[in-house]
Write an enzyme that holds these catalytic residues in place. Structure first.
Site, PDB file in Angstrom:
ATOM      1  N   ARG A 132      39.706  32.569  -8.290  1.00  0.00           N
ATOM      2  CA  ARG A 132      38.883  33.684  -8.770  1.00  0.00           C
ATOM      3  C   ARG A 132      39.587  34.458  -9.888  1.00  0.00           C
ATOM      4  O   ARG A 132      40.758  34.819  -9.740  1.00  0.00           O
ATOM      5  CB  ARG A 132      38.592  34.628  -7.600  1.00  0.00           C
TER       6      ARG A 132
ATOM      7  N   ASP B  68      32.823  43.351  -5.234  1.00  0.00           N
ATOM      8  CA  ASP B  68      34.257  43.538  -5.458  1.00  0.00           C
ATOM      9  C   ASP B  68      34.549  44.811  -6.253  1.00  0.00           C
ATOM     10  O   ASP B  68      33.818  45.149  -7.182  1.00  0.00           O
ATOM     11  CB  ASP B  68      34.836  42.360  -6.263  1.00  0.00           C
TER      12      ASP B  68
END
Ligand code: SIN
Length: 282
Positions: free
Chosen positions: A273, A99
């Site tokens: 998340r 990410d």
């Protein structure tokens, strides 16, 4: 309560003997931090944490990054919703990536909490970039050391990635703000980084967001990246994490890649998340 850290071998470690619904004391935090730095991803089982607990745990590690592209939780914008509804074809994160490598200061990591799981499937694979670096053949290492690579998220979150008229790609129902992605500048990071917490070396290119390696021609860059990706995804450096109710994974974006399996058609999966801000890499 005393903690135990159980290494998974190829990538990651399980942290036993901690209740994340309670604030961590300094000794617990130090032990978890050192396991996180050493293993790149840590796992917790049988937890029962609220959204507020999730946020409080994340804040121990740094500032929370409010995701620009993911749909936020309705009540807690710090939490990005990673959801696949029963009718969705595509999942989020269904390809190897790390990410935020498209940011100039890539996020430190993400804490993913399982909220609703399909009856089978829906695991997440992780790959260790420390181990992949250690296992690099000298020939490849020589070609990568000292080089930089260019990263972007335009092709992933930009308007061309989810053409509304196609009606095929339902990730568009969960990913937004494509106008912001369309104007993102490219960023440059070292291909091999020295990890800011552990001091270890790790590979820092990934199939999701790396565009090319600088200083070599486009074709050679493509070939070299393909070689690196083939090496990283060999059995030696990857492991699947099978979620259960109460499971939490906390990965370091500078030390791992991850991949969410899309093998539970017709079932819902909801994960929460929280991503923590990082720093410039060297
Ligand atoms: C992600 O790539 O952030 C999602 C991983 C997962 O849903 O397992």
């Amino acid at each position: 309560m005393s903690l135990t850290i159980q290494s998974h071998g190829r990538v990651g470690a399980e942290v036993l003997g901690v209740d994340l619904s309670q604030p961590l004391n300094e000794a617990q935090f130090a032990e978890i931090r050192s396991a996180f730095a050493e293993h790149g991803v840590i796992f917790f089982r049988d937890q029962s944490i609220s959204e507020q607990d999730h946020i409080a745990f994340a804040r121990r590690w740094g500032q929370i990054n409010i995701n620009r592209f993911f749909t936020p939780h309705a009540a807690y914008p710090e939490i990005a919703m990673v959801v696949k509804e029963k009718h969705h074809r595509d999942n989020i994160g269904g390809g190897w990536h790390t990410d935020h490598s498209y940011d100039a200061e890539p996020a430190l990591g993400s804490i993913l909490v399982a909220r609703e799981l399909p009856p089978t499937g829906g695991a997440t694979a992780f790959a260790s970039m420390y181990k992949a670096y250690d296992g690099l053949p000298q020939r490849l290492r020589d070609q990568l050391e000292g080089r930089n690579a260019v990263h972007s998220a335009r092709h992933v979150f930009g308007s061309k990635a989810y053409p509304a008229e196609s009606g095929q790609d339902t990730r568009g129902e969960r990913i937004g703000n494509s106008a912001a992605a369309d104007v993102l500048d490219d960023v440059v990071h070292p291909v091999i980084l020295t990890h800011p917490l552990s001091g270890k070396k790790a590979i820092y290119v990934n199939p999701g967001f790396t565009l090319h390696i600088q200083g070599i021609d486009a074709e050679r860059s493509k070939e070299l990246l393909a070689e690196v990706y083939e090496h990283v995804t060999s059995e030696d450096f990857i492991e699947d994490f099978h979620w259960r109710d109460g499971s939490i994974a906390f990965w370091d974006n500078r030390a791992t890649w991850h991949y969410a399996y899309n093998d539970y058609a017709g079932h819902r999966r909801e994960m929460h998340r929280i991503t923590i801000e990082g720093e410039a890499l060297g």
